[in-house]
Design a protein around this motif. Structure first.
Motif, PDB file in Angstrom:
ATOM      1  N   GLN A   7       5.226   1.438   1.127  1.00 31.03           N
ATOM      2  CA  GLN A   7       5.590   0.751  -0.104  1.00 31.03           C
ATOM      3  C   GLN A   7       4.361   0.385  -0.917  1.00 31.03           C
ATOM      4  O   GLN A   7       4.357   0.478  -2.150  1.00 31.03           O
ATOM      5  CB  GLN A   7       6.398  -0.510   0.224  1.00 31.03           C
ATOM      6  CG  GLN A   7       6.956  -1.227  -1.018  1.00 31.03           C
ATOM      7  CD  GLN A   7       7.831  -0.324  -1.864  1.00 31.03           C
ATOM      8  OE1 GLN A   7       8.763   0.292  -1.364  1.00 31.03           O
ATOM      9  NE2 GLN A   7       7.522  -0.231  -3.156  1.00 31.03           N
ATOM     10  N   LEU A  10       3.307   3.503  -2.737  1.00 28.94           N
ATOM     11  CA  LEU A  10       4.183   3.774  -3.881  1.00 28.94           C
ATOM     12  C   LEU A  10       3.890   2.821  -5.033  1.00 28.94           C
ATOM     13  O   LEU A  10       3.830   3.231  -6.200  1.00 28.94           O
ATOM     14  CB  LEU A  10       5.647   3.656  -3.454  1.00 28.94           C
ATOM     15  CG  LEU A  10       6.212   4.797  -2.602  1.00 28.94           C
ATOM     16  CD1 LEU A  10       7.625   4.471  -2.156  1.00 28.94           C
ATOM     17  CD2 LEU A  10       6.199   6.105  -3.383  1.00 28.94           C
ATOM     18  N   MET A  46       5.555  11.394   2.893  1.00 28.51           N
ATOM     19  CA  MET A  46       6.194  10.908   1.682  1.00 28.51           C
ATOM     20  C   MET A  46       6.456  12.048   0.695  1.00 28.51           C
ATOM     21  O   MET A  46       7.425  12.006  -0.075  1.00 28.51           O
ATOM     22  CB  MET A  46       5.316   9.811   1.036  1.00 28.51           C
ATOM     23  CG  MET A  46       5.182   8.557   1.910  1.00 28.51           C
ATOM     24  SD  MET A  46       3.891   7.410   1.358  1.00 28.51           S
ATOM     25  CE  MET A  46       4.672   6.715  -0.086  1.00 28.51           C
ATOM     26  N   GLN A  51       9.024  11.264  -2.264  1.00 27.42           N
ATOM     27  CA  GLN A  51       8.547  10.026  -2.864  1.00 27.42           C
ATOM     28  C   GLN A  51       7.242  10.214  -3.621  1.00 27.42           C
ATOM     29  O   GLN A  51       6.920   9.428  -4.518  1.00 27.42           O
ATOM     30  CB  GLN A  51       8.347   8.962  -1.774  1.00 27.42           C
ATOM     31  CG  GLN A  51       9.619   8.531  -1.085  1.00 27.42           C
ATOM     32  CD  GLN A  51       9.333   7.547   0.040  1.00 27.42           C
ATOM     33  OE1 GLN A  51       8.644   7.866   1.016  1.00 27.42           O
ATOM     34  NE2 GLN A  51       9.874   6.346  -0.093  1.00 27.42           N
ATOM     35  N   VAL A  61       3.497   9.716  -8.390  1.00 30.91           N
ATOM     36  CA  VAL A  61       4.920   9.542  -8.091  1.00 30.91           C
ATOM     37  C   VAL A  61       5.720  10.444  -9.016  1.00 30.91           C
ATOM     38  O   VAL A  61       5.252  10.783 -10.113  1.00 30.91           O
ATOM     39  CB  VAL A  61       5.344   8.069  -8.262  1.00 30.91           C
ATOM     40  CG1 VAL A  61       4.735   7.205  -7.189  1.00 30.91           C
ATOM     41  CG2 VAL A  61       4.962   7.531  -9.634  1.00 30.91           C
TER      42      VAL A  61
END
Length: 787
Positions: A7, A10, A46, A51, A61
């Motif tokens: 997280q 991201l 990811m 992601q 992203v």
């Protein structure tokens, strides 16, 4: 932890306007280069999950273009705004401190209801000549000051309120101003939602020494009494509570003892020692199990969390927990059973940790010892004391031997070996100071500290290995620029600085401290070393503890008086109680508010320290009011452009000798030396110099002391007939001095005001009371720096 890191990646990538390299991701997340392969593997995972996307060596992203556009739009809207802490000058204008570039200046008309220390949003309104941005306050994000304390003064039918410590307050900030108060009464005001202050209560008369306690507690938002709801909740606790063994480890057969100060009432740690063969020693560190009595979500828990820690004044303790817990059920008193969390460690005979286990325990302390007892038994080896405590003597001898070896090892590894004196004040029944002494640590203090640090490290390591987040006690290494300034200062005083101070500061600083031992004014020089250090604090991330040379450290050993320790206890107890992961209470391990809790308890810790220090200062100021005109001896412990701060030998408090009161010369400030040097005769006043001073003024409201040098006959002649530095030169012309604006350095008028600061006259005495630093400026006022 894995999900948390994903997280974080991201969030970081989503905040970037452009695709980002792996190196920048590591740097942005504060990760070491050794984590490169681990993060690269996470990014691959990811990418498979959709992601993250990759182009060449750049990561982004999937919706990066839209997010980047949003970021640019937001930056466009906010380019004329800045968020920062407001610093207000004594002249009324202020500055919003920004991370990069020059601070934004706020004129007095743009302040609104913002005050010094508030975190504010400022909006640009213009630019001064020279490029300084001017702005106005449009929002207050958080208050730096919640309560204001000061004195009411009557002038005929009019009443004025004067805050302590020269705090600047605009009249429109005061609401519901009382008009029926007596002259000299101390009042407390509380900050409202709109930023103004509403009158709260009267604390007492300024002339009454008993009011000092109320002043320091009110200023630092420390409640003196528990709320009724808290007392109602603890009313069911019975001093005759039955401590049952249950699922706890039974340590009642061990020779357990406590060691604390003579006046201590809350005993939250105890020890036992047992030799295991010829090569190892078992050490039991038993800590009061406060979590057994203070449950999450209760009024008691909410209160303890808000208070953060206990506060200790010379005459009383303001405890975090009510006395039924702090002095009774949680206190490890002798000859009664008590619940503990116990860290049982196996040490080599050289004091090296070999293994450890953590238990929920039940103990019964055999002895309540004081530091003086331990000194007499184990250090002075008093035969009568050793005979009277014969049962515990072998444990104390072993504990002292091990702790000395542990301390030497820690110092070799870079642990900070600084021993500054602690000021201890005794007050009488009317709370007037009757005695003040400075105490240094003894081997008895160091013995307890060594084993508490050991237990804290074991618990922090255990929780980290279990992947459990806790409030780590962190202490970052000093910045290179601070160390460079320290090196220049010490070198200018002829003190050899060990090689590698900036590259490997721990061992170098210890070598330096060892060199300072035995030198004149070693205490003052050690204080300068301490000023180069950063402050310790609580964080949910492990940064290590520089001062202890510890890679992993937390606070675990004082849950009666520190809420951070209680958080650790709860999580540790939950782990010890659980038979599987399904047994763990999600609320106990909820990290969402932990960062905020760490910040809060760090702030409350500083507030308690400030209250304790201010109380001692007030007692010394009251005592010194009767000594005005006396000559005293002291040591220069700091130097600024505007004068010398002299620390008295008999009273550990500093006062200001203003530069205009220095004899017969113009003095230039030399920052690297921390010295004022005479331009004509080369005489220097520098940190560490012993001086004799005359006590001129004690200002209880500003909490400042003005001093003058106790001059020799020659120096008095040099001062001239008007009592100020200067007089006439041999040619009959006025001698150029600091007061008359001689060449070089910071030029001042007779009022001490820099050119461009305005023409309002101020007396030297008032200026000394302000303790303000002035710099030479070209145009307009320039922000001063707080001492």
């Amino acid at each position: 932890m894995l999900l948390d890191l994903k997280q974080q990646i991201l969030t970081f990538l989503g905040s970037k306007e452009d695709p980002t390299k792996l190196k920048s991701i590591l740097k942005g997340l504060g990760l070491p280069a050794s984590d490169r392969q681990y993060v690269r593997a996470l990014l691959r995972e990811m990418m498979r999950e959709g992601q993250v996307v990759k182009s060449g060596s750049l990561y982004w992203v999937p919706d990066g273009k839209r997010l980047a556009l949003d970021i640019k739009r937001r930056k466009s809207r906010e380019k004329d705004q800045v968020v920062g802490r407001l610093q207000v000058t004594s002249a009324g204008f202020g500055f919003v401190l920004v991370e990069r570039g020059r601070d934004w200046m706020i004129p007095e008309t743009g302040m609104g209801h913002a005050m010094n220390g508030d975190v504010v949003v400022a909006r640009r309104v213009g630019t001064e000549r020279g490029g300084r941005i001017t702005a106005e306050i449009v929002e207050i994000r958080s208050y730096g000051l919640h309560h204001l304390v000061g004195v009411f003064e009557r002038y005929g039918k009019q009443v004025r309120f004067r805050p302590f410590s020269d705090f600047q307050l605009r009249p429109e900030m005061m609401r519901e101003f009382p008009d029926d108060v007596d002259d000299g009464m101390v009042g407390k005001w509380t900050r409202q939602k709109d930023g103004t202050f509403a009158f709260g209560e009267l604390l007492g008369a300024l002339k009454d020494p008993l009011v000092d306690e109320h002043i320091v507690l009110a200023e630092n938002d420390i409640p003196g009494e528990f709320e009724p709801r808290v007392m109602d909740e603890v009313a069911h606790f019975n001093p005759a509570f039955e401590f049952e063994l249950g699922d706890r480890t039974d340590f009642r057969d061990e020779l357990v003892f406590t060691v604390d100060g003579a006046t201590a009432r809350d005993f939250d740690d105890a020890l036992h020692f047992k030799e295991i063969g010829a090569k190892e020693v078992e050490v039991g560190v038993h800590i009061a199990d406060v979590s057994e009595f203070v449950k999450p979500g209760t009024a008691l828990d909410t209160w303890a969390k808000q208070r953060g820690n206990s506060t200790y004044l010379p005459h009383k303790a303001i405890p975090m927990l009510p006395q039924i817990l702090s002095n009774e059920l949680c206190s490890l008193k002798p000859n009664v059973p008590r619940y503990t969390l116990s860290v049982v460690v196996r040490l080599s005979r050289e004091g090296e940790v070999k293994s450890y286990r953590i238990h929920k325990g039940l103990i019964c302390s055999r002895y309540r010892l004081t530091y003086d007892n331990v000194n007499a038994i184990g250090i002075d080896r008093d035969p009568n004391m050793r005979a009277g405590y014969a049962e515990v003597v072998p444990s104390l001898d072993l504990a002292l031997e091990l702790s000395r070896k542990m301390r030497k090892r820690r110092i070799r590894e870079g642990g900070f070996d600084l021993d500054l004196a602690e000021t201890v004040v005794e007050v009488d029944a009317s709370q007037l100071m009757k005695k003040v002494v400075e105490k240094h640590q003894t081997d008895a203090n160091r013995m307890i500290e060594a084993f508490m640090v050991m237990a804290n490290e074991c618990v922090a390591r255990d929780m980290t290995e279990r992947d459990i987040t806790i409030p780590y006690r962190i202490h970052d290494a000093p910045d290179e620029d601070r160390l460079a300034r320290l090196e220049r200062f010490l070198s200018s005083h002829g003190i050899a600085v060990p090689h590698g101070l900036e590259d490997d500061p721990g061992p170098s600083l210890n070598a330096l401290l060892e060199e300072l031992q035995g030198k004149p004014n070693a205490q003052v020089m050690q204080t300068q070393v301490l000023k180069a250090m950063k402050m310790a604090e609580y964080l949910p991330e492990n940064h290590g503890h520089f001062g202890l040379a510890s890679a992993c450290y937390c606070h675990f050993t004082s849950p009666i008086r520190r809420y951070a320790d209680l958080i650790v206890h709860r999580r540790l107890t939950a782990l010890l109680n659980a038979t599987s992961a399904a047994d763990l209470d999600d609320d106990i391990f909820d990290d969402s508010g932990l960062e905020e809790s760490c910040s809060h308890i760090s702030n409350r810790e500083r507030a308690s320290a400030k209250a304790e220090n201010t109380y001692v200062l007030l007692k010394m100021l009251r005592h010194l009011e009767d000594r005005i005109g006396d000559d005293m001896e002291g040591v220069i412990d700091d130097v600024k452009e505007f004068g010398l701060f002299v620390r008295l030998n008999d009273f550990p408090v500093s006062g200001l000798v203003h530069v205009e009161n220095l004899p017969g010369d113009y003095f230039e400030f030399v920052p690297d030396m921390l010295a004022l040097v005479g331009a004509r005769n080369g005489r220097a006043f520098k940190v560490g110099d012993e001086v004799k001073v005359k006590l001129m003024r004690v200002d209880f409201l500003s909490r400042k002391i003005d001093m003058g040098l106790a001059l020799s006959r020659i120096e008095r002649l040099e001062m001239g007939p008007d009592g100020h530095a200067g007089g006439e030169s041999r040619s009959g012309r006025p001698r150029r001095t600091a007061a008359s604006g001689g060449r070089g350095g910071a030029r001042r008028s007779a009022s001490g005001r820099s050119k461009g600061e305005g023409k309002k006259a101020r007396t030297p005495g008032a200026l000394a009371g302000k303790g303000k630093k002035f710099k030479k400026v070209k145009k307009g006022p320039k922000k001063g720096r707080r001492r």
